[in-house]
Scaffold this motif. Structure first.
Motif, PDB file in Angstrom:
ATOM      1  N   VAL A  61       0.675  -1.200  -0.271  1.00 47.73           N
ATOM      2  CA  VAL A  61       0.007  -0.051   0.033  1.00 47.73           C
ATOM      3  C   VAL A  61       0.883   1.300  -0.102  1.00 47.73           C
ATOM      4  O   VAL A  61       0.530   2.150  -0.749  1.00 47.73           O
ATOM      5  CB  VAL A  61      -0.936  -0.083   1.328  1.00 47.73           C
ATOM      6  N   GLU A  62       1.887   1.161   0.912  1.00 41.97           N
ATOM      7  CA  GLU A  62       2.821   2.249   1.082  1.00 41.97           C
ATOM      8  C   GLU A  62       3.607   2.549  -0.487  1.00 41.97           C
ATOM      9  O   GLU A  62       4.108   3.738  -0.698  1.00 41.97           O
ATOM     10  CB  GLU A  62       3.736   2.282   2.145  1.00 41.97           C
ATOM     11  N   GLY A  63       3.785   1.509  -1.194  1.00 42.85           N
ATOM     12  CA  GLY A  63       4.340   1.646  -2.252  1.00 42.85           C
ATOM     13  C   GLY A  63       3.639   2.115  -3.499  1.00 42.85           C
ATOM     14  O   GLY A  63       4.026   2.351  -4.772  1.00 42.85           O
ATOM     15  N   GLY A  64       2.443   2.366  -3.292  1.00 39.77           N
ATOM     16  CA  GLY A  64       1.416   2.959  -4.226  1.00 39.77           C
ATOM     17  C   GLY A  64       0.726   2.154  -4.830  1.00 39.77           C
ATOM     18  O   GLY A  64      -0.145   2.216  -6.037  1.00 39.77           O
ATOM     19  N   MET A  65       0.374   0.816  -4.574  1.00 37.70           N
ATOM     20  CA  MET A  65      -0.034  -0.286  -5.449  1.00 37.70           C
ATOM     21  C   MET A  65      -1.827  -0.105  -5.148  1.00 37.70           C
ATOM     22  O   MET A  65      -2.029   0.094  -3.981  1.00 37.70           O
ATOM     23  CB  MET A  65       0.225  -1.845  -4.766  1.00 37.70           C
ATOM     24  N   ASP A  66      -2.228  -0.430  -6.340  1.00 38.46           N
ATOM     25  CA  ASP A  66      -3.734  -0.140  -6.320  1.00 38.46           C
ATOM     26  C   ASP A  66      -4.321  -1.152  -5.142  1.00 38.46           C
ATOM     27  O   ASP A  66      -3.750  -2.353  -5.201  1.00 38.46           O
ATOM     28  CB  ASP A  66      -4.407  -0.422  -7.637  1.00 38.46           C
ATOM     29  N   LYS A  67      -5.330  -0.926  -4.553  1.00 42.15           N
ATOM     30  CA  LYS A  67      -6.070  -1.660  -3.392  1.00 42.15           C
ATOM     31  C   LYS A  67      -6.648  -2.971  -4.065  1.00 42.15           C
ATOM     32  O   LYS A  67      -6.453  -3.880  -3.305  1.00 42.15           O
ATOM     33  CB  LYS A  67      -7.169  -0.860  -2.838  1.00 42.15           C
ATOM     34  N   SER A  68      -7.369  -3.161  -5.023  1.00 41.75           N
ATOM     35  CA  SER A  68      -7.797  -3.776  -5.935  1.00 41.75           C
ATOM     36  C   SER A  68      -6.526  -5.056  -6.132  1.00 41.75           C
ATOM     37  O   SER A  68      -6.798  -6.169  -6.084  1.00 41.75           O
ATOM     38  CB  SER A  68      -8.532  -3.903  -7.225  1.00 41.75           C
ATOM     39  N   SER A  69      -5.551  -4.316  -6.377  1.00 35.56           N
ATOM     40  CA  SER A  69      -4.351  -5.465  -6.715  1.00 35.56           C
ATOM     41  C   SER A  69      -3.886  -6.049  -5.713  1.00 35.56           C
ATOM     42  O   SER A  69      -3.370  -7.275  -5.412  1.00 35.56           O
ATOM     43  CB  SER A  69      -3.127  -4.669  -7.302  1.00 35.56           C
ATOM     44  N   VAL A  70      -3.776  -5.233  -4.514  1.00 37.18           N
ATOM     45  CA  VAL A  70      -3.393  -5.925  -2.981  1.00 37.18           C
ATOM     46  C   VAL A  70      -4.448  -6.959  -2.572  1.00 37.18           C
ATOM     47  O   VAL A  70      -4.151  -7.871  -2.173  1.00 37.18           O
ATOM     48  CB  VAL A  70      -3.259  -4.605  -2.088  1.00 37.18           C
ATOM     49  N   ASN A  71      -5.582  -6.539  -2.862  1.00 37.98           N
ATOM     50  CA  ASN A  71      -6.647  -7.536  -2.524  1.00 37.98           C
ATOM     51  C   ASN A  71      -6.521  -9.179  -3.343  1.00 37.98           C
ATOM     52  O   ASN A  71      -6.746 -10.066  -2.632  1.00 37.98           O
ATOM     53  CB  ASN A  71      -7.925  -6.971  -2.545  1.00 37.98           C
ATOM     54  N   ARG A  72      -6.298  -8.946  -4.521  1.00 39.08           N
ATOM     55  CA  ARG A  72      -5.710 -10.038  -5.194  1.00 39.08           C
ATOM     56  C   ARG A  72      -4.596 -10.897  -4.687  1.00 39.08           C
ATOM     57  O   ARG A  72      -4.788 -11.994  -4.609  1.00 39.08           O
ATOM     58  CB  ARG A  72      -5.538  -9.705  -6.751  1.00 39.08           C
TER      59      ARG A  72
END
Length: 298
Positions: A61-72
């Motif tokens: 998240v702190e690296g700027g990744m989209d939340k939907s990608s993190v959830n995947r």
């Protein structure tokens, strides 16, 4: 025993997930393993606990990744640890306290009907193997709503010449039958004839769509064809095969198609996944109201 390797073998041969999904799972596990090694001095993901997983999520998240990608990625880990628990490699689930990130629902992007009609009816494609193939790619994606992986996996034997249908192998190894319009059916016939002439029997005889070298098509080829041609008729930032799938569903709904029928055509397992298109239709209705009603925005 290598839990990570065993897990990937399991989802490949027992779950029979698509190549695209398998690659995503493998990449997620590799990224997680690299993080554990570099930041936590842990060599294997099966040794991680709740704190390590949470730290990885925070770093994404702190690296700027989209939340939907993190959830995947969270979903990948959840599936991985469930596998380890069933195999009794673990006795405690480190994902118990991990929750998916809250995301704002994005309405699916789609191309309006008129631009799609212009692309498929007014723009001339070269009367060559490549030209007809490229048009067929667009017509199949928009005319049937199939996914990229499903398009690539279409076999010659999946086309029913008598019923004018195609059999599509979807997620979780489920088949569904999709009808073809007469123009799309005739385009397939034209393409198959050109394919046989172009390669004189040297082409891939299993899969319907092949490259200019006669081998089965691959994701990047399809994506290039879609992006190049959609750029001719739309300014949408995203120009992908999935946009054509969204366009297929949205246009059907706007013209009065039953939501359950659209669900079956798309290969959704539940109606909830299909209902997002009702929101798209509602947004269009609101825009029409705002533009046309005398008591709207003043």
């Amino acid at each position: 025993m290598n839990p990570g390797s065993d897990f990937l073998t399991h989802i490949r041969y027992e779950k029979r997930l698509s190549h695209h999904t398998l690659t995503a799972y493998a990449n997620d596990l590799e990224q997680f393993s690299l993080f554990l090694s570099a930041e936590c001095n842990i060599g294997q993901p099966e040794l991680a606990d709740f704190r390590h997983i949470r730290s990885w999520i925070v770093s994404l998240v702190e690296g700027g990744m989209d939340k939907s990608s993190v959830n995947r990625k969270i979903a990948t880990l959840r599936t991985f640890y469930e596998f380890l628990l069933r195999r009794k490699v673990l006795t405690v689930d480190p994902m118990v306290k991990i929750q998916a990130l809250k995301t704002s629902k994005k309405l699916p992007q789609y191309v309006e009907e008129k631009p799609m009609e212009m692309l498929l009816n007014d723009i001339e494609f070269p009367d060559t193997f490549e030209g007809v193939r490229d048009k067929l790619i667009l017509e199949l994606l928009y005319g049937t709503g199939i996914r990229l992986s499903e398009l690539i996996g279409l076999k010659l034997t999946d086309v029913n010449l008598y019923e004018k249908t195609i059999i599509v192998l979807g997620k979780r190894n489920k088949h569904r039958i999709i009808p073809l319009t007469q123009p799309l059916f005739e385009l397939i016939q034209q393409y198959v004839r050109l394919k046989e002439q172009e390669f004189s029997g040297q082409e891939d005889k299993v899969y319907l769509l092949v490259s200019d070298k006669g081998i089965a098509v691959y994701p990047m080829l399809i994506q290039r064809v879609v992006k190049r041609n959609l750029a001719l008729v739309t300014t949408l930032e995203k120009k992908s095969p999935h946009v054509l799938r969204h366009s297929f569903a949205t246009h059907l709904l706007n013209r009065g198609a039953d939501l359950n029928a659209i669900k079956d055509l798309l290969g959704h397992t539940s109606l909830a996944a299909t209902q997002i298109y009702t929101h798209t239709s509602l947004e269009q209705l609101k825009q029409t109201y705002d533009q046309a009603h005398p008591k709207a925005k003043k």
